[in-house]
Design a protein around this motif. Sequence first.
Motif, mmCIF file in Angstrom:
data_model
loop_
_atom_site.group_PDB
_atom_site.id
_atom_site.type_symbol
_atom_site.label_atom_id
_atom_site.label_comp_id
_atom_site.label_asym_id
_atom_site.label_seq_id
_atom_site.Cartn_x
_atom_site.Cartn_y
_atom_site.Cartn_z
ATOM 1 N N UNK A 194 29.432 5.641 0.821
ATOM 2 C CA UNK A 194 30.332 4.508 1.052
ATOM 3 C C UNK A 194 29.847 3.645 2.205
ATOM 4 N N UNK A 195 29.012 4.234 3.079
ATOM 5 C CA UNK A 195 28.484 3.460 4.192
ATOM 6 C C UNK A 195 27.203 2.738 3.806
ATOM 7 N N UNK A 196 26.889 2.738 2.537
ATOM 8 C CA UNK A 196 25.738 1.977 2.095
ATOM 9 C C UNK A 196 24.418 2.713 2.190
ATOM 10 N N UNK A 197 24.460 4.018 2.400
ATOM 11 C CA UNK A 197 23.215 4.789 2.422
ATOM 12 C C UNK A 197 22.835 5.128 0.981
ATOM 13 N N UNK A 198 21.577 4.980 0.656
ATOM 14 C CA UNK A 198 21.112 5.324 -0.685
ATOM 15 C C UNK A 198 20.912 6.841 -0.755
ATOM 16 N N UNK A 199 22.018 7.521 -1.006
ATOM 17 C CA UNK A 199 22.030 8.981 -0.910
ATOM 18 C C UNK A 199 20.997 9.615 -1.842
ATOM 19 N N UNK A 200 20.979 9.130 -3.086
ATOM 20 C CA UNK A 200 20.054 9.711 -4.064
ATOM 21 C C UNK A 200 18.611 9.572 -3.588
ATOM 22 N N UNK A 201 18.272 8.379 -3.111
ATOM 23 C CA UNK A 201 16.897 8.124 -2.676
ATOM 24 C C UNK A 201 16.514 9.051 -1.518
ATOM 25 N N UNK A 202 17.436 9.179 -0.561
ATOM 26 C CA UNK A 202 17.152 10.032 0.604
ATOM 27 C C UNK A 202 16.911 11.471 0.145
ATOM 28 N N UNK A 203 17.790 11.962 -0.721
ATOM 29 C CA UNK A 203 17.658 13.335 -1.195
ATOM 30 C C UNK A 203 16.324 13.524 -1.909
ATOM 31 N N UNK A 204 16.035 12.594 -2.822
ATOM 32 C CA UNK A 204 14.805 12.703 -3.600
ATOM 33 C C UNK A 204 13.602 12.690 -2.666
#
Lengths: 339, 377, 331, 505
Positions: free
Chosen positions: A203-213
């Motif tokens: 929700x804070x605009x972090x690209x969660x999927x990208x970071x995890x990958x």
Amino acid sequence: MKQVGSWIRGRLGVASSYALCAVLFVIGAIHSPGFASASNIRQMLVFASFVGFAALGQTLVIIAGGLDLTVPWLMAFGGIELSRLAAGGMPAVPAIALVVAIGAIIGLINGVGVTWLRIAPIVMTLAMGGLVQAFLLAVGELQSTGDQVPAVAVHLASNRVGPFPVVAIVWLGFAVAAGIVLSRSAFGRRLYAVGANDTVAWLSGVNVALIRILTYTISGAMTTFGGVVLAGYVGTTYLDIGGPYLFTSIAAVIIGGASILGGSGSYWGTVAGALTLTVLSSLLPLFQLSNAGLEIVYGVVILIGVWLASTGHRLLGRLWRRGLALPDNMQGGAGDVSA
Amino acid sequence: MGLEEVAPAKINQRREKEMVKTRYWLVAAVAAGLAVAGYAVSSVSAKARATAASRKFTIYLSNNYMGNEWRPQMENVAKVIASSPQYRGKVSLQIRNVQLTPAAQIQSLQSIILQKPSAIMVDAASPTALNPTIEQACHAGILVFTFDQVVTAPCAYKLPENYRAEAEDMANWLGTVLKGKGNILMDTGLPGIAISTTFLNVWKHVLATKYPHIKIVGTFSSQYAPGPELQGVSADLAQNAHISGILSGGYCSSDIEALRRAGRPLVPLTCLDVNGNEQACAKAKLPCFFFGAPAWVSGVAVEHIVNLLEHKVKYPKSEFDYNTNFVTKQGDVRFKHVQKLQVLTPGVNYYPKESAALITPVTFGNWKLTPKEVLNG
Amino acid sequence: MSSSAPTRRLPRLGVAMPQRLSWNSALTAAILLALIIIDLSIQPALANLTQIGLLVETAMPLVMVSVAQTLIVLVGGIDLSVGGMFVVANAVTVVWVGGGGGAHQLLIVAAFAVGIAMGTLNGLLVTGLGFQPFIATLGTWTIYNGIALTILPTDGGTPPPFLSNFMVATVFGVPTSIVMLVVVFLAWRCLRATRFGGRIYAVGADEERARLNGTSVRRVKLAVYGLAGLCAAIGGIYAAGADVSGTPTAGDAYILMSVAVVVIGGTSLRGGEGGVGVTLMGAMALTLINDIVDALNLNTWVSVAASASLLLVMVAGRTLVEAQLRQRRRR
Amino acid sequence: MSGVLLKLTGVRKRFGAVRVLEGASLEARAGEVHAVLGENGAGKSTLMRILAGVISADAGQVTLDGRAVSLGSPSAAVAAGIRTVFQDLSVIPQLTVADNLLYGSETSARGLVLRRRRQELARKLLDGFGLGRIDTAAPVSELGLGDRQLLEVVKALRKSPRVLILDEATSALSATDSAWVLAQGRAAAAAGAAVLLITHRLHEVRATADRITVLRSGVDVLNGTVDELEDDALITAMLGRRAEVLYPSRVPPSAEDVLKVVGLVAQGLPGPIDLQVNRGEILGVGGLQGQGQRELLMALAGAQPWAGGVATLLGAAYAPRSPREALRRGVAYVPEDRQREGLFLGHSVQSNITISGLGSFVRHGLLDARAELRAAQDAAARVGISHDRLSARASTMSGGNQQKVVLAKALLGEPAVLLLHDCTRGVDVGTKAEIFELMSRIAAAGTAILFYSSDLSELVHVCDRVAVIAEGRLGAVISRDELTEDAILRVAVRLTAGSHGRVAA
């Protein structure tokens, strides 16, 4: 002065890991004079660096709230595939680059499975490890085994610059880079955010999927590189070469003060964890314990190390302060991520 | 009261009923779909089986580990022998590899028994844990032949490594070469594994009784892999200034590497009969003792099995004894168990140009196998 | 008012259906059913009670370890020491209990107690010293392995005779292994219906809320860890009986496998969702996968790849289906 | 009215360096509803948590019927007859309604309780409270927030408590449900219990309570019957100063539209929704709870996929696929649940504020710590957080201050549109006023604000227009001059009842 105090306070967990390592080292040095010799220290640095390479990606993955069980198979893959490529006539350096790139892609697939297919990390990476193992078995079954490890990898693993082993220097380089990335880059900060609470991060605009990958990808690459170096050191490759590094890599991260739930930890802590585990396993044979006794002591020391890094250091700190009659107002602090 | 919740609750019920229906539909659909796939697969495999099942003896090779170089080469030898002109018409060899646990091998054996083969040759994950299953196979009229790691079940034929004898020979050899004195390092192997326990007990016993002036100053766990051996020996060397020999069940090549890196003089070593070890010892002109664990034991097993099936011979179900220990130099030692002590000779018991992973020697009996056949099947 | 309360019965079938057949169990049952059909079509000889009994017997140690793992996962943990507890109980059974030629058969109770004690130690580390379960059990796993090696240095030993007799016995013609599977399931259903059973779920779902409801989270967790220790120990004891000997190194393989089983069954690694019932199906499913892959007689690498892919496909398929359903439910 | 049943004297509690209670005292009588008022951080919730046995006091005494009681754990409190309806819900989402209601009940203590018997018991219980519409076999997670809170009340009342604590039990509820809960409170008092009522809504206190205690900074500062104490006096006592005007003056918005939505459809939002927010406007989003307001804001924030509709933002097409994209386009969202969706509780305030805007502090690939600190200080200053709190962990802040941190985070990127989801819920009067003041200021600076609140009076006083959502559809947009609580409610109820041909009971 106050700043120095708070800087240390924020890192007491990591400091306690280094302290434990030092204590073990001193025990070894007292028990056997050879333990503190330059050659033994060099030796241990080299061994620790293998753990360190495997645990670098693991640190990132764990901070982001995941887990990577592909480690042993990717390490084996690094050495075996490099030797195979080299035997096929490929120059060593591009071969290493290629192998590490493939490792990264395997890590990437892990990341995609965890983030997009929402498979639990423990299962995704376990199964991926199975697939890598299958590939290595296929290589073994279909082609000749026991290819020579290219000289570049051997030199990388066993040469020295002055008194310092090349691997240890490379490791230091990676540690500095990882330390900077974790504490001073946007990626690092987002990584902690993802691990702390992925909903908030998203929700804070972090690209969660990208970071995890990305964490899995880096883990894949680093582990494979670790495998290359390990193969260079051993001078030969075999399927089980990475076996010891699965739980060692995780234990190093945790002894270094990270929470297995994600959101905290640092690579310098992991470095301490890797050193502690290496000193421990060099120390234990000195006491000529049986294999059984060895395992028991090893387990106990891991527990002590983790306890120190998580809660124990606070308790000890309180006792210490009480001894110096300092006020007990050390609550809060800067937290793990504020720069 | 609560008027806004009334409507959603209604919808909830309706939807819930639909969902219950959908669940059963889903169970049925998934099951049906997979079953169709299963039939397809099974019909293919049945066809494959039908072609294989002629008058030949079907022999299953049940193996439980592929992590080192020994097992694949062992399987390769079995394949080569089974497909040789002599046996091609008689034997159909099927290989099944499982994980290194008794449970996995038991399950695999159960499924093999269901196929009712003529014989099963087993490299066992445990000397005792497979016994009930082995007995069951014997009951089903299947010849069970265990080799390398054998089982203790009475009904099975056994072609074991004689680890006790080998360990005695190794300790005696080192004791003699060191003239009964010196500081040595000792390999503890892999915790919980039968061979490690045997080696350790016999070594300690021989050294204590016959060579009391040889002192064990350090131990390491080679785990029968080059990496841990190199690390273990290196760590021990760093802590001990004087070492005069290493008693290991693993890799001389790693020991030599460790000694070199530590800048130490090379010392007499014992280790596995792997080409890399022999190459390293030969190159360093170092006295080494290689205990024999030849990969061709599987070939011997195939021969024995066919002989047994054709009722050509009768073997005892106690243990066969065979041994192939050899050293780089003929020492002045009397070995109680060694049947044939050989000097390291290129092309005979080691191959300077071949892969370090090759298990030597590659020839046995009348079989003249080539390193290529053993390595690649 | 009660007229608006849905009564969940399907009159057409004339049977009272379970109030909510969860998606979870439905999916797992479907997977298991399909695997059974495939395995039977590949190996028709499997289709008799004795053979199925043997298959269940080989699965039983995994089943019990997975049950232990499920209990821990239900309260939001993970247990790497199940393998360690397994081998200690295994070693105790063949050395101390069976050692005297089975003169002290009742000592088998001691083997149970050892399991409970080890599980409780894990629980104390987690609840008392604040260790993360993963870490606490990473440490104790090594320790327990060491203890097992001390008791039984290498494969061997003999279990008490009644134990090995139990393996070959039948109840009304049904092999004891199948009976035991049913008993484990029933025992779980009973446990689930007790107050303690409810608390396991509550603690796993949300510790803070469970505490607000007056539950001692610490006590529940301690009990669950102890119970898990007992289950893992039963696995080890059973293996001793089935193999008529002990293997001090047999535990490690079960650790990650049990986690895989829990996930295949559909118990959430976040805790509070799932149960032993689905785990039993998951364990049988994994056993069948191995059996099928094994029976197809593929090259080693193909079978390793097939097992890994099947695991992935099953888990990925389950998550995707569940995500779909959750979306539909929300609509 | 009988004598004192529950008496707390000199209760002290501190968390680390923060002193929350500094000798608070309270007397509650059997048969009375006793309201406990105070700003957030005044110590009300801490006091109630001590009574509920969730935390233990550092000092002080609790007596029940004149006898000292020790409340070491929640179960000890329950045993003493103290039941609490928690502000943070205590029902367990994964368990069914029946399992939750009967959780830990004596009937299931011995042996097994069959599932059907459980359902019957639960059904009887719910019917007794007139809540027969709730499905006892449903997992609580499938229930709405309101229903969960009602279950909470039923659970607490099941064993006719001696002391009933309603700790902000109505803050998440619609007007009708709130009334129901308060009526249950009154009934419990009538049955002889001492009821402690904690709420931010003064009208609820007026309607329900007999007696009031006001806490400020961990001490009880005012005590009396409802009739004695005027609103003004209460607010003065709570704030420690004269009550200021709660609602700010508004600058009229311009007619230039910032965000325009046509035909928006999303999951849980059958729509279609047509909306327009102008520069400097505060557009309220109203209606009964759970009618799709959350989905609307989430869809606009890119957190919920769109099933249809088009939008323009500052003249360009806008259809965000992720919160990231929305933020980049200048649409910031303040979520409903600050603890779970708004904050990294374990991270510092500064890290929380700057997380969305990290990209703008990158110099040569690394973060510029000074630029970040400056930005964080600016944002903190705008919402009124002092700079020395920037390094504190978010978890150590009070509820109101946490909400300010979330607002500061949203404001960091100078958004063109600000989506606020009930950002004043569970926030004390003082902070509320600050937040409204802030909203007004931001709007005056040209930001368009969408503001959803569960409190209709807030919508009426703060917004320029209010869009009423019912059943996931747009009921009506009520303009400034027609804006009353009644008007909003009328639209909401008419639509809900109309679509199903049912009239409210």
